[in-house]
Motif scaffolding. Structure first.
Motif, PDB file in Angstrom:
ATOM      1  N   TYR A  78      33.919 -65.612  53.100  1.00 44.78           N
ATOM      2  CA  TYR A  78      34.654 -64.952  52.020  1.00 44.78           C
ATOM      3  C   TYR A  78      35.605 -63.923  52.611  1.00 44.78           C
TER       4      TYR A  78
ATOM      5  N   SER B 101      36.686 -65.227  46.121  1.00 42.21           N
ATOM      6  CA  SER B 101      36.998 -64.984  47.526  1.00 42.21           C
ATOM      7  C   SER B 101      36.280 -65.977  48.436  1.00 42.21           C
ATOM      8  N   LEU B 102      35.492 -66.862  47.857  1.00 44.73           N
ATOM      9  CA  LEU B 102      34.505 -67.644  48.588  1.00 44.73           C
ATOM     10  C   LEU B 102      34.938 -69.085  48.853  1.00 44.73           C
TER      11      LEU B 102
END
Length: 276
Positions: free
Chosen positions: A113, A160-161
């Motif tokens: 992330y 964000s992953l």
């Protein structure tokens, strides 16, 4: 040959921002990807905006009833065909090299992330952004109690992953309510392998009056309260931003014979069991 990535997006009444988000995805420097969108019964122009792109690798699915964010994301992941999966919100803006930087740095980790910038509803950078930032958001599996902290705190934004789809497919689904998809996915993956933090701001995360992402004013609950709730099998814990409290909590043997403990053990052993 480059590895295929599936970007999964759960949409609901996102007409205000979704065009800009999808446009930023289609402009990625890394081009071997598909975009899987689940529309959760939008009543505005969301669907027509998505369809207007006419992108051959954009796959749109419409729910027949409102499933909510958690189940919509899980459905989108189940429809993904890429080796890796990126979660995507409908109201952010990706930098053009987001996919490229994530795929170049994931290495042998099950997930990675990144950092992000904060913008408001008008796309303007938020200057006093500290009040929206979880101070745990830069830790990863280098922290010895990372997997335990992930149980209690949603410090990794789903948007964000990026994670390995094959690893994720090995785990059973936990029957939960009031448990956000971000935390459940990170908590689960952290039982399987390592998660890496990439200290680069790869997207603009939008804070506005219709998202419910961060609650900086949440009070810390006592350790005894959390132990009591876990013992009762109530795992939808309120988040805390106090690292010392988390470390003290995670160091204790409090998970024995709870639904959460049984679930996590089954994940570690790759036992596909039903968790009630």
């Amino acid at each position: 040959m480059s590895v295929k990535i599936s970007i999964v997006l759960a949409a609901y009444n996102g007409e205000k921002y979704i065009y800009e988000q999808i446009e930023s995805i289609l402009n990625q420097t890394y081009t071997n990807f598909e975009l899987v969108v689940i529309d959760d019964c939008s009543t505005d122009a969301t669907v027509s905006i998505i369809e207007s792109f006419g992108f051959d690798r954009l796959r749109l699915f419409r729910n027949s009833f409102n499933m909510g964010c958690f189940d919509s994301f899980l459905k989108a992941i189940s429809l993904a065909s890429g080796r890796y999966v990126c979660l995507c919100d409908q109201d952010d803006i990706w930098k053009v090299n987001k996919l490229e930087r994530l795929i170049d740095n994931i290495e042998d980790n099950v997930a990675i992330y990144s950092g992000n910038e904060l913008i408001d509803g008008f796309g303007v950078a938020i200057k006093n952004s500290k009040k929206y930032v979880n101070n745990l958001s830069s830790i990863d599996s280098h922290c010895e109690i990372f997997s335990n902290i992930a149980i209690f705190n949603s410090f990794v934004l789903g948007c964000s992953l990026m994670f390995c789809r094959e690893s994720f497919s090995l785990v059973p689904k936990l029957n939960v309510t009031n448990f956000n998809h971000d935390r459940w996915i990170v908590m689960t993956l952290s039982q399987i392998g390592s998660i890496k933090f990439l200290d680069e701001k790869l997207f603009k995360y939008r804070i506005h009056d219709r998202n419910h992402s961060l609650s900086p004013s949440v009070k810390n609950k006592s350790i005894s309260y959390k132990i009591k709730m876990l013992a009762k099998g109530k795992i939808d814990q309120p988040p805390t931003y106090d690292k010392e409290i988390l470390e003290a909590l995670c160091s204790q043997e409090i998970f024995a014979n709870t639904p959460l403990s049984n679930y996590l053990q089954s994940v570690r052993k790759n036992e596909l069991v039903a968790i009630i």
